[in-house]
Design an enzyme around this catalytic site. Structure first.
Site, PDB file in Angstrom:
ATOM      1  N   CYS A 117     138.842 -63.876  55.495  1.00  0.00           N
ATOM      2  CA  CYS A 117     140.046 -64.635  55.871  1.00  0.00           C
ATOM      3  C   CYS A 117     140.796 -63.997  57.037  1.00  0.00           C
ATOM      4  CB  CYS A 117     140.977 -64.775  54.670  1.00  0.00           C
ATOM      5  SG  CYS A 117     140.188 -65.557  53.266  1.00  0.00           S
ATOM      6  N   HIS A 257     148.024 -66.569  57.263  1.00  0.00           N
ATOM      7  CA  HIS A 257     146.849 -67.074  56.544  1.00  0.00           C
ATOM      8  C   HIS A 257     147.353 -67.802  55.296  1.00  0.00           C
ATOM      9  CE1 HIS A 257     143.248 -67.512  54.368  1.00  0.00           C
ATOM     10  NE2 HIS A 257     143.444 -66.509  53.545  1.00  0.00           N
ATOM     11  N   ASN A 287     143.056 -72.903  50.878  1.00  0.00           N
ATOM     12  CA  ASN A 287     142.682 -71.685  51.597  1.00  0.00           C
ATOM     13  C   ASN A 287     141.385 -71.935  52.363  1.00  0.00           C
ATOM     14  OD1 ASN A 287     141.739 -69.198  52.426  1.00  0.00           O
ATOM     15  ND2 ASN A 287     142.138 -68.155  50.480  1.00  0.00           N
TER      16      ASN A 287
HETATM   17  O1  UT7 Z   1     142.227 -65.410  51.214  1.00  0.00           O
HETATM   18  C1  UT7 Z   1     141.991 -64.356  50.356  1.00  0.00           C
HETATM   19  C2  UT7 Z   1     141.472 -64.953  49.082  1.00  0.00           C
HETATM   20  N1  UT7 Z   1     142.140 -64.528  47.900  1.00  0.00           N
HETATM   21  C3  UT7 Z   1     143.325 -64.982  47.491  1.00  0.00           C
HETATM   22  O2  UT7 Z   1     143.991 -65.692  48.150  1.00  0.00           O
HETATM   23  C4  UT7 Z   1     143.729 -64.586  46.111  1.00  0.00           C
HETATM   24  C5  UT7 Z   1     145.154 -64.296  45.954  1.00  0.00           C
HETATM   25  N2  UT7 Z   1     145.481 -64.458  44.564  1.00  0.00           N
HETATM   26  C6  UT7 Z   1     146.046 -65.584  44.097  1.00  0.00           C
HETATM   27  O3  UT7 Z   1     146.289 -66.508  44.835  1.00  0.00           O
HETATM   28  C7  UT7 Z   1     146.408 -65.630  42.640  1.00  0.00           C
HETATM   29  O4  UT7 Z   1     146.176 -64.366  42.054  1.00  0.00           O
HETATM   30  C8  UT7 Z   1     145.643 -66.716  41.845  1.00  0.00           C
HETATM   31  C9  UT7 Z   1     146.161 -68.095  42.239  1.00  0.00           C
HETATM   32  C10 UT7 Z   1     144.155 -66.612  42.119  1.00  0.00           C
HETATM   33  C11 UT7 Z   1     145.899 -66.555  40.355  1.00  0.00           C
HETATM   34  O5  UT7 Z   1     147.287 -66.586  40.074  1.00  0.00           O
HETATM   35  P1  UT7 Z   1     147.954 -65.453  39.174  1.00  0.00           P
HETATM   36  O6  UT7 Z   1     149.356 -65.822  39.031  1.00  0.00           O
HETATM   37  O7  UT7 Z   1     147.621 -64.134  39.815  1.00  0.00           O
HETATM   38  O8  UT7 Z   1     147.227 -65.653  37.801  1.00  0.00           O
HETATM   39  P2  UT7 Z   1     146.333 -64.614  36.977  1.00  0.00           P
HETATM   40  O9  UT7 Z   1     145.036 -64.371  37.664  1.00  0.00           O
HETATM   41  O10 UT7 Z   1     147.167 -63.450  36.586  1.00  0.00           O
HETATM   42  O11 UT7 Z   1     146.041 -65.496  35.688  1.00  0.00           O
HETATM   43  C12 UT7 Z   1     147.086 -65.918  34.819  1.00  0.00           C
HETATM   44  C13 UT7 Z   1     146.496 -66.865  33.787  1.00  0.00           C
HETATM   45  C14 UT7 Z   1     145.217 -66.351  33.153  1.00  0.00           C
HETATM   46  O12 UT7 Z   1     145.218 -66.735  31.801  1.00  0.00           O
HETATM   47  P3  UT7 Z   1     145.574 -65.659  30.649  1.00  0.00           P
HETATM   48  O13 UT7 Z   1     144.567 -64.563  30.791  1.00  0.00           O
HETATM   49  O14 UT7 Z   1     146.982 -65.233  30.957  1.00  0.00           O
HETATM   50  O15 UT7 Z   1     145.443 -66.479  29.410  1.00  0.00           O
HETATM   51  C15 UT7 Z   1     144.136 -67.135  33.867  1.00  0.00           C
HETATM   52  O16 UT7 Z   1     142.974 -67.292  33.096  1.00  0.00           O
HETATM   53  O17 UT7 Z   1     146.157 -68.106  34.415  1.00  0.00           O
HETATM   54  C16 UT7 Z   1     144.822 -68.449  34.082  1.00  0.00           C
HETATM   55  N3  UT7 Z   1     144.247 -69.234  35.172  1.00  0.00           N
HETATM   56  C17 UT7 Z   1     144.335 -70.563  35.225  1.00  0.00           C
HETATM   57  N4  UT7 Z   1     144.888 -71.473  34.398  1.00  0.00           N
HETATM   58  C18 UT7 Z   1     144.817 -72.764  34.759  1.00  0.00           C
HETATM   59  C19 UT7 Z   1     143.592 -68.778  36.264  1.00  0.00           C
HETATM   60  N5  UT7 Z   1     143.223 -69.815  37.038  1.00  0.00           N
HETATM   61  C20 UT7 Z   1     143.674 -70.936  36.414  1.00  0.00           C
HETATM   62  C21 UT7 Z   1     143.614 -72.306  36.719  1.00  0.00           C
HETATM   63  N6  UT7 Z   1     144.188 -73.180  35.891  1.00  0.00           N
HETATM   64  N7  UT7 Z   1     143.015 -72.765  37.836  1.00  0.00           N
END
Ligand code: UT7
Length: 332
Positions: A117, A257, A287
Site C-alpha cells: 500500500c 492511503h 482499500n
Molecule cells: O493497507 C494496509 C492493509 N491493512 C489494513 O488496513 C488493516 C488495518 N486494520 C484495520 O483496518 C482493522 O484492524 C480491521 C478493520 C481489520 C479490524 O478492526 P478492529 O477494530 O481492529 O477489529 P479486531 O480485529 O480487533 O476484531 C474485533 C472483533 C473480533 O471478534 P471477537 O474476537 O472480538 O469476537 C473479530 O472476529 O470483530 C470481529 N470481526 C468482524 N466482525 C464482523 C473482524 N472482522 C469482522 C467483520 N464483520 N468483517
C-alpha cells in the site's frame, strides 16, 4: 530530500476503477458480517471489484492514458514507466512492460515496484529523482492493484476491506517552487507477517495443497497493523513536512492511503488537520492499496479541490511493513 531549482512536477493525473460494485449488503450474504460492523469499523460502504475476465494492466493502462490526456502528452513522449503493484497480471514479465506496449510508449523503460500500500509513495520517490536529476523528462508513475484476486471471500477479517483500481500521475521537469518537495520511505521486515500471502512464491510454490488450504490469499493481523499504521503515517508525515520546511498548518490537502476511516481520522487529528483538509473516498472504493493515493488525487483534481500553489501531503503504510510520505506543491 530537498531539491534545487529543477523539480519533478505532477503534470497530469488519471484513474480507472472497475464498474462492478460490491456492497456491504452483498458481503453480508457471503460471510458472517454486517453493514453496520463494516461501516462503523472501517468507513467502507462499497468497493469496486474487477470481473473474472478483467486484469490489472487494463486498469493501469486506462489510468495512464487519462494522465497523459490531462497532461496533453502523447504516449510516444513517455520515457519511463514505474508501476507500483503487488498484484501484477502474472509473475513475469513486469506489468509495466505490458502497459508500455498497450500505451504505445515504445522505447520507454518500464519496471514494477513492490511496496504494498506504500507503493505509490515509493514509486513517486524513485521517479521524481530521475526527473530532478535530468535523466528522464516524462515519467508515468502508476499505482494499480486488483486485490480482489488475492482476497479470500470466506475470511471476514480481510474481504470487507479491499477494492480494486488504478491511478497514475505524469511527472515532468518543472521549476521551483512547484513540484515534489520531499519524500520519506521506511520499512521494517520484522513485521513481514502482518500482511502476507503465504503461497505462490518460491518459498511455497503454488500446488493443489496450497490452493486447497487457501494459502494463495492475503492474510492479515489487522489490529496490530492498525496501530502501526496510525503511528507510522503521523511520524512520516511530520518528517516529510519538516524536510520541506513546512508544518501541518501549511497543508492544503492531505491525501492519505485509504485503509480504514478510523486510521485516517486518527492521523488527521494527530496532525491537527481540519476535516476539509483531508480527502476521503474510502466509503466508495475501500482499500485499493498502491492505487489509493493516485486515485484520490485524480478525483480531487477533477473535482477542482486542488489549486495552484497548494501543498499536498501524501502518506501511506502497508505490507512489508513499509510506510512513507511525500509533499508536493501543486502547479508548474
Ligand atoms: O493497507 C494496509 C492493509 N491493512 C489494513 O488496513 C488493516 C488495518 N486494520 C484495520 O483496518 C482493522 O484492524 C480491521 C478493520 C481489520 C479490524 O478492526 P478492529 O477494530 O481492529 O477489529 P479486531 O480485529 O480487533 O476484531 C474485533 C472483533 C473480533 O471478534 P471477537 O474476537 O472480538 O469476537 C473479530 O472476529 O470483530 C470481529 N470481526 C468482524 N466482525 C464482523 C473482524 N472482522 C469482522 C467483520 N464483520 N468483517
Amino acid at each position: 530530500m530537498m531539491r534545487g531549482e529543477r523539480r519533478a512536477v505532477i503534470r497530469g493525473t488519471g484513474s480507472s476503477l472497475p464498474d462492478k460494485v460490491l456492497t456491504n449488503l452483498e458481503l453480508e450474504r457471503m460471510v458472517d458480517t454486517s453493514d453496520d460492523w463494516i461501516t462503523s469499523r472501517t468507513g467502507i460502504r462499497e468497493r469496486r471489484v474487477a470481473r473474472e475476465n478483467e486484469y490489472m494492466s487494463q486498469f493501469a493502462t486506462r489510468a495512464a492514458e487519462r494522465a497523459l490526456e490531462s497532461a496533453g502528452l502523447p504516449a510516444s513522449g513517455v520515457d519511463l514507466i514505474v508501476c507500483a503493484t503487488v498484484t501484477p497480471d502474472m509473475p513475469i514479465p513486469a506489468t509495466a512492460c505490458i502497459v508500455q506496449n498497450n500505451l504505445g510508449a515504445a522505447g520507454a523503460a518500464a519496471f514494477d515496484l513492490a511496496a504494498g500500500c506504500s507503493g505509490f509513495i515509493y514509486a513517486l520517490a524513485v521517479a521524481e529523482r530521475f526527473v530532478a536529476a535530468g535523466d528522464y523528462r516524462a515519467v508515468l508513475v502508476i499505482g494499480a492493484e486488483l486485490l480482489s484476486k488475492f482476497t479470500d471471500y470466506r475470511d471476514r477479517t480481510t474481504c470487507v476491506l479491499f477494492g480494486d483500481g488504478a491511478g497514475a500521475v505524469l511527472l515532468t521537469p518543472g521549476e521551483a517552487p512547484y513540484g515534489v518537495l520531499a519524500t520519506e520511505m521506511h520499512a521494517d521486515g520484522s513485521m513481514a507477517d502482518f500482511i502476507y500471502v503465504p503461497a505462490g512464491g518460491t518459498r511455497e510454490p503454488a500446488s493443489e495443497l496450497t490452493v486447497a488450504e487457501r494459502r494463495h490469499y492475503i492474510r492479515m493481523r489487522g489490529n496490530e497493523t492498525f496501530k502501526m499504521a496510525v503511528r507510522s503515517m503521523e511520524e512520516s508525515s511530520r518528517a516529510v513536512l519538516q524536510k520541506a520546511g513546512l508544518t501541518p498548518a501549511d497543508v492544503n490537502l492531505f491525501l492519505p492511503h485509504q485503509a480504514n476511516r478510523r486510521i485516517i481520522d486518527a492521523v488527521g487529528t494527530r496532525l491537527g488537520l481540519r476535516e476539509n483538509q483531508v480527502y476521503i473516498n474510502i466509503e466508495r472504493v475501500g482499500n485499493t492499496s498502491a492505487a489509493s493515493i493516485p486515485v484520490a488525487l485524480d478525483e480531487a483534481v477533477r473535482q477542482g479541490l486542488v489549486r495552484r500553489g497548494d501543498n499536498l501531503l501524501f502518506a501511506a503504510f502497508g505490507t512489508g511493513l513499509t510506510w512513507g510520505a511525500a509533499v508536493c506543491k501543486w502547479g508548474s
